[in-house]
Motif scaffolding. Structure first.
Motif, mmCIF file in Angstrom:
data_model
loop_
_atom_site.group_PDB
_atom_site.id
_atom_site.type_symbol
_atom_site.label_atom_id
_atom_site.label_comp_id
_atom_site.label_asym_id
_atom_site.label_seq_id
_atom_site.Cartn_x
_atom_site.Cartn_y
_atom_site.Cartn_z
ATOM 1 N N LEU A 86 24.120 79.314 37.207
ATOM 2 C CA LEU A 86 25.296 78.941 36.392
ATOM 3 C C LEU A 86 24.921 78.130 35.155
ATOM 4 C CD1 LEU A 86 27.615 77.755 39.316
ATOM 5 C CD2 LEU A 86 27.741 79.939 38.127
ATOM 6 N N LYS A 118 30.247 69.386 40.920
ATOM 7 C CA LYS A 118 29.642 70.568 41.534
ATOM 8 C C LYS A 118 30.575 71.754 41.318
ATOM 9 C CE LYS A 118 27.152 72.259 45.511
ATOM 10 N NZ LYS A 118 26.335 71.936 46.656
ATOM 11 N N ARG A 127 29.371 88.239 37.340
ATOM 12 C CA ARG A 127 28.693 88.344 38.636
ATOM 13 C C ARG A 127 29.071 87.198 39.570
ATOM 14 N NH1 ARG A 127 24.341 89.708 35.172
ATOM 15 N NH2 ARG A 127 23.134 87.845 35.655
ATOM 16 N N VAL A 128 29.717 86.143 39.054
ATOM 17 C CA VAL A 128 30.138 85.061 39.947
ATOM 18 C C VAL A 128 31.653 85.000 40.108
ATOM 19 C CG1 VAL A 128 28.090 83.635 39.659
ATOM 20 C CG2 VAL A 128 29.993 83.342 38.080
ATOM 21 N N GLU A 129 32.396 85.698 39.230
ATOM 22 C CA GLU A 129 33.834 85.820 39.456
ATOM 23 C C GLU A 129 34.299 87.183 38.957
ATOM 24 O OE1 GLU A 129 36.854 84.752 37.030
ATOM 25 O OE2 GLU A 129 35.761 83.365 35.735
ATOM 26 N N ARG A 164 28.951 85.728 33.976
ATOM 27 C CA ARG A 164 30.197 85.272 34.595
ATOM 28 C C ARG A 164 30.820 86.382 35.457
ATOM 29 N NH1 ARG A 164 33.297 80.249 33.710
ATOM 30 N NH2 ARG A 164 35.142 80.624 34.926
ATOM 31 N N CYS A 213 24.376 75.159 35.029
ATOM 32 C CA CYS A 213 25.188 73.946 35.105
ATOM 33 C C CYS A 213 24.334 72.695 34.954
ATOM 34 C CB CYS A 213 25.940 73.893 36.435
ATOM 35 S SG CYS A 213 24.851 73.817 37.878
ATOM 36 N N SER A 238 28.147 71.305 30.268
ATOM 37 C CA SER A 238 27.365 71.910 31.335
ATOM 38 C C SER A 238 28.211 72.322 32.548
ATOM 39 C CB SER A 238 26.272 70.938 31.780
ATOM 40 O OG SER A 238 26.847 69.717 32.194
ATOM 41 N N ALA A 239 29.361 71.702 32.733
ATOM 42 C CA ALA A 239 30.142 71.986 33.943
ATOM 43 C C ALA A 239 30.946 73.273 33.779
ATOM 44 C CB ALA A 239 31.078 70.824 34.239
ATOM 45 N N PRO A 240 30.687 74.285 34.625
ATOM 46 C CA PRO A 240 31.461 75.521 34.518
ATOM 47 C C PRO A 240 32.935 75.287 34.882
ATOM 48 C CG PRO A 240 29.459 75.852 35.812
ATOM 49 C CD PRO A 240 29.626 74.380 35.642
ATOM 50 N N VAL A 241 33.831 75.830 34.072
ATOM 51 C CA VAL A 241 35.266 75.672 34.329
ATOM 52 C C VAL A 241 35.757 76.851 35.168
ATOM 53 C CG1 VAL A 241 35.677 74.375 32.214
ATOM 54 C CG2 VAL A 241 35.891 76.859 32.184
ATOM 55 N N ASP A 242 36.940 76.678 35.758
ATOM 56 C CA ASP A 242 37.469 77.710 36.658
ATOM 57 C C ASP A 242 38.490 78.636 35.997
ATOM 58 O OD1 ASP A 242 35.986 76.456 38.606
ATOM 59 O OD2 ASP A 242 37.632 75.126 39.184
ATOM 60 N N PHE A 248 31.781 77.840 41.942
ATOM 61 C CA PHE A 248 31.150 79.150 42.153
ATOM 62 C C PHE A 248 29.993 79.042 43.135
ATOM 63 C CE2 PHE A 248 32.693 79.407 37.685
ATOM 64 C CZ PHE A 248 33.734 80.270 37.950
ATOM 65 N N ARG A 249 29.918 80.038 44.016
ATOM 66 C CA ARG A 249 28.810 80.118 44.962
ATOM 67 C C ARG A 249 28.170 81.493 44.833
ATOM 68 N NH1 ARG A 249 29.665 75.723 44.719
ATOM 69 N NH2 ARG A 249 30.148 74.136 46.258
ATOM 70 N N HIS A 250 26.990 81.614 45.424
ATOM 71 C CA HIS A 250 26.334 82.921 45.384
ATOM 72 C C HIS A 250 27.232 83.947 46.092
ATOM 73 C CE1 HIS A 250 23.413 86.059 45.535
ATOM 74 N NE2 HIS A 250 22.500 85.318 44.947
ATOM 75 N N SER A 292 29.458 64.847 32.559
ATOM 76 C CA SER A 292 30.016 65.749 33.548
ATOM 77 C C SER A 292 29.119 65.710 34.756
ATOM 78 C CB SER A 292 30.080 67.165 33.000
ATOM 79 O OG SER A 292 28.786 67.623 32.739
ATOM 80 N N PRO A 306 24.447 75.066 43.234
ATOM 81 C CA PRO A 306 25.666 75.624 43.822
ATOM 82 C C PRO A 306 25.521 77.101 44.194
ATOM 83 C CG PRO A 306 26.022 74.932 41.517
ATOM 84 C CD PRO A 306 24.596 74.659 41.843
ATOM 85 N N THR A 307 24.631 77.799 43.514
ATOM 86 C CA THR A 307 24.519 79.233 43.790
ATOM 87 C C THR A 307 23.210 79.580 44.516
ATOM 88 O OG1 THR A 307 23.872 79.432 41.477
ATOM 89 C CG2 THR A 307 26.093 80.103 42.039
#
Lengths: 596, 349
Positions: free
Chosen positions: A562, B5, A73-75, A71, A564, A445-449, B8-10, B2, A512-513
């Motif tokens: 992720l 999308k 590394r993505v935020e 985490r 996800c 599975s869905a990453p939260v913000d 988060f992005r790369h 769920s 997404p990444t």
């Protein structure tokens, strides 16, 4: 590149960054999911099985897992893994019935010298196998450095007593107030194996600094002073205190000083602030308590007036970093700085010391004063003697001591059965699909913000008044849920079956990444450079498939995946699947606890 | 459940000349079947717009009805969009491109929307040479109504239910060539290396640019016997690879002499056709028609840039429209009042 061998559990183990970074390899995402499900007792037991002291570690761990957390590394910030561990310990129900008991005696006797985390781990791992276990410690209670070095405002005594108790209650024969002063004598007592977990008990001093001898009454070695406080031999200190050193012990010394009457406490350290060894959060905690950290100051002399310590003088330096990574502290040429003080605490490091192990016992030591050990088995040059914790390779931390304990227990068990120590049992691993239906996985599975939150603290005034009052309040259940949901479930592995793939690109398009690529094969360096976003983080593997129908291969960069599940979600042929991976490190007793 | 999308992005996504990443060209998450070729076309359009550094708000997406016409929801979420009546996207596109000549128009249609209900509008769009890129996601079946043969289904192709198609399919690329389109291309959703530059070239072309994209229907037309499945398309693909270099970009790719053939567009952009296809003449309409027909006879699917007339006269030029389009005129210019009307009337007396 050859296709990735996912049948080797070490591949997926490495993908679970937190667990891989943990010396004891605690299955972090597993227990974090349990916390989110309010299964605190199970979360505690998963921890206890792996690291023996969840309540202690949830407050004091050096947390190598957090800098490793994907985490981060993505935020901005990783998951609050350490403090979630504490949540499991705080909210669990009575676990006594779920813990293993001593097994039927197997006729073997093992001695453990020192009652710190490594020895207690060895005892815990061996007790269910029926070993007769004798623990020796010079102090009146078990816990070792966890008790003597960690102040109770960070680790309440009750938490430590409880978790040390869980181990001792497994029929361990404890010999407290018993300092072992001769290994030669001890070897004659008829133990089948001996484990040395006696720590690194000697604090470094500054013997040659002018004024050291004359001011001795007001100069204290940090770890000894903390132990004296812990065992109530010391309960006050002067109003003005200087703490020398930049590690976690220095932070514990300065914060303890504030609680024992220190009004003006300064931490003074040679290196720049950023290079200090203390964990960032421990530095922040000290600053929060009104303790300035003065960096780039090298001790020059103790200043006495009428035979009494009145302060210290420091040379001011700056750090120069050379190309070869070497750091040099160069005097700036400024006048030496004077800091007044009544007492000085020296917390500039610890050393191993084995004055009680005679040179003719057959236990060899290196020129650094450390025992010569097989790093995989922790066996010394005397086959029946094993080392672990700080005693083995120098000062580390609790979680490393626990990891040594697991290793040594396996070795001792093999040794006592006359088996080959290097043929170690495999870890327990499992890999199982998480698919429940369309858009439905058996994990969130869905990453939260949500962002990371700091643990709330007690009011500063109250904290400084009471040495035993715990500063951190811990997360409440609601915050714990939000924080637990930040976990990306890196143990939900993306497993690819090349034979099913029709190369429709759906996974590559949805990711997404941008981790997924279908390209011509090449060398690893070449593949890494040709990905949609080049894989520049060499610490993270790339997952390469067998050749596909078009002759291309799938290449997935594990770095910022992720987990996800969208690749598997959008795959029409189930070539991708999300499969939960469990890796349980090799232990002497494989099934210690029964988790529902 | 769920199906979201994540945000988060790369962290190391490349940026284009505008400072945008490809994520700035994202749309909503696709609700098409998993594995649908159309999603790959969406990704190719998205990436083409990103690479060509077109500001998202200067693009208009137009579509009709069908699986294909749902696609614009799934890319360019910050662009203009018009989801029109079935087969009537060409009228809307014609009006829009006349009213605002500064936008990049991307029409997205399907084999039903273009070759059946929309056929009438489609041929007139070509005839009028409206300035737009028109992309057909061609899967040879009606996916939205459970996979009946469409007008582009090939003769002899077997439907999922086992019936063999007794009719010859309409070849949209041949039709566009015959009708005089200035830019005709064909590609495959599974070949982004070709499709992306082709879309970029189509957007740069000043006039009607047509791309027929074979896009397998993973649910109803991806079985043995189908001529538009992933496997079948790949097996019969005769691909002419190409690159696209926009005018403002420095040509950094090095091509060995004789290995490529460059075709310059009206705006100065260059399309590089690679060696395999460098003896193909993109400027010969008759030869293009013969090549496509020969390939078809041999069971090959010829893909790439089939025909290009960089100097074709588009609708604005042919109608000799005022240089200032309607959307740039104010109330006073559009309604000049009775004095001007009177003077016009006087002039006609």
């Amino acid at each position: 590149m050859e296709p990735t061998d996912t049948a080797d559990p070490e591949y997926f183990h490495k993908v679970v960054d937190c667990q891989f970074a943990c010396p004891a390899h605690t299955p972090v995402p597993l227990y974090i999911r349990m916390i989110a499900q309010q299964k605190y007792t199970d979360a505690y037991l998963v921890n206890w099985e792996s690291n023996v002291f969840p309540g202690v570690l949830g407050r004091t761990c050096d947390r190598p897992c957090e800098p490793a957390c994907r985490r981060g590394r993505v935020e901005e910030e990783p998951v609050a893994i350490c403090r979630l561990k504490r949540v499991a310990a705080d909210f669990k129900e009575d676990v006594a019935d779920s813990l293993p008991k001593a097994g039927p005696p197997n006729g073997k006797k093992v001695a453990l010298i020192g009652a710190g985390p490594s020895s207690l781990t060895v005892a815990r791992d061996l007790a269910p196998l029926g070993y007769e276990l004798h623990v020796y410690d010079a102090e009146s209670k078990g816990g070792g450095f966890m008790r003597s070095q960690i102040p109770s405002f960070r680790l309440p005594e009750s938490v430590l007593d409880e978790e040390v108790g869980y181990v001792l209650d497994m029929g361990i024969k404890a010999h407290f107030n018993s300092y072992i002063d001769s290994m030669a004598d001890f070897l004659t007592k008829g133990y089948d194996a001996i484990f040395v977990g006696s720590g690194a008990p000697r604090g470094r001093d500054l013997p040659n600094l002018p004024g050291r001898e004359e001011a001795d009454a007001n100069i204290h070695i940090g770890i000894d002073w903390l132990a004296n406080v812990a065992f109530n031999h010391t309960d006050k200190i002067g109003k003005k205190v200087i703490v020398l050193g930049g590690g976690n012990t220095a932070m514990d010394c300065c914060r303890t000083s504030r609680r024992l009457g220190g009004k003006e406490v300064n931490v003074i350290v040679r290196s720049p602030y950023a290079d200090m060894k203390a964990s960032p959060w421990e530095k922040e905690d000290a600053i929060h308590e009104g303790i300035p950290i003065v960096d780039n100051h090298v001790p020059r002399e103790f200043v006495l007036k009428e035979g009494k310590l009145v302060g210290m003088k420091f040379d001011i330096v700056e750090a120069i970093y050379h190309d070869d990574g070497r750091r040099e502290l160069v005097p700036t040429g400024d006048e030496p700085a004077f800091f007044p003080c009544d007492d000085v605490l020296i917390a500039i490091g610890q050393e191993n010391a084995f004055p009680w192990i005679e040179s003719d016992t057959g236990i060899n030591f290196s020129s650094w004063g450390l025992p010569v050990l097989d790093p995989e088995t922790l066996q010394s040059t005397l086959p029946e003697v094993f080392f672990g914790g700080d005693a083995a390779f120098g000062p580390e931390n609790i979680i490393t001591a626990v990891a040594h304990g697991h290793k040594a227990a396996v070795s001792i068990d093999l040794f006592c059965q006359d088996k080959n120590l290097s043929q170690r049992p495999a870890p327990y691993v499992n890999l199982v699909s998480q698919k429940m239906g369309i858009h439905e996985w058996s994990y969130d599975s869905a990453p939260v913000d949500d962002k990371r939150e700091a643990v709330p603290l007690v009011e500063l005034k109250a904290a400084l008044k009471d040495r035993a009052l715990e500063v951190e309040l811990g997360f409440d259940a609601e915050t714990a849920f939000i924080q637990a949901e930040r976990c990306l479930n890196c143990d939900a592995q993306t497993v690819f079956t090349p034979g099913n793939c029709i190369e429709c690109d759906a996974c590559a398009d949805i990711c997404p990444t941008s981790c997924i690529n279908f390209i011509e094969n090449g060398t690893e360096a070449d593949l890494r450079s040709r990905l949609m976003v080049p894989a520049n983080n060499d610490e993270q593997d790339i997952y390469v498939s067998d050749k596909l129908e078009t002759g291309r291969v799938l290449v997935k960069d594990e770095d910022v995946c992720l987990h996800c599940g969208l690749c598997a979600e959008r795959c029409p042929t189930a070539a991708w699947d999300m499969q939960m991976f469990l890796y349980n490190v090799t232990k002497a007793t494989p099934d210690l606890v029964d988790i529902k | 459940m769920s199906y979201i999308k994540p945000k988060f992005r790369h962290p190391n996504l490349p940026t284009n000349a505008l400072g945008f990443t490809v994520a700035d060209y994202d749309g909503a998450i696709s609700t098409l079947c998993a594995g649908c070729g159309h999603d790959s076309i969406s990704a190719a359009i998205q990436n083409a717009c990103f690479l060509s550094a077109i500001p998202p708000h200067r693009i208009a997406k137009l579509s009709g009805i069908g699986c294909s016409s749902k696609m614009p929801t799934y890319f360019l979420g910050k662009s203009h969009g018009f989801n029109s009546v079935h087969g009537r996207m060409p009228s809307v596109a014609t009006g829009a491109s006349l009213a605002n000549r500064e936008l990049t128009y991307i029409g997205v249609s399907g084999d039903g929307d273009t070759a059946s209900i929309g056929m009438g509008q489609f041929v007139h769009l070509i005839r009028r040479n409206v300035n737009m890129a028109y992309i057909v996601a061609n899967n040879g079946c009606y996916g939205l109504t459970k996979g009946q043969d469409s007008a582009t289904a090939d003769l002899g192709s077997v439907s999922k239910y086992g019936s063999t198609n007794p009719f010859d399919g309409i070849d949209l690329a041949s039709l566009a060539l015959l009708q005089g389109a200035g830019f005709v291309g064909r590609s495959f959703s599974g070949d982004k290396e070709q499709l992306e530059p082709l879309i970029r070239a189509a957007m740069a072309h000043k006039g009607f640019a047509f791309i027929d994209v074979v896009s397998p229907c993973v649910t109803f037309n991806n079985h043995l016997g189908s001529t538009k499945s992933y496997t079948e398309t790949r097996e019969h693909l005769d691909s002419m690879p190409l690159d696209f270099v926009p005018m403002r970009e420095e040509i950094s790719t090095h091509y060995d002499a004789g290995t490529t053939q460059g075709v310059t567009l009206h705006d100065g952009s260059v399309i590089h056709l690679h060696k395999a296809s460098s003896d193909y003449q993109t400027d010969d309409r008759n030869a293009a028609m013969i090549s496509v027909q020969n390939a078809k006879d041999e069971g090959r699917i010829l893909t790439g840039l089939l025909y290009l007339d960089p100097n074709s006269q588009n609708l604005d030029q042919n109608l000799k429209l005022a240089t200032k389009p309607l959307n740039e005129m104010g109330k006073d210019e559009l309604c000049p009042g009775s004095r001007v009307l009177n003077s016009i009337n006087e002039g006609l007396r």
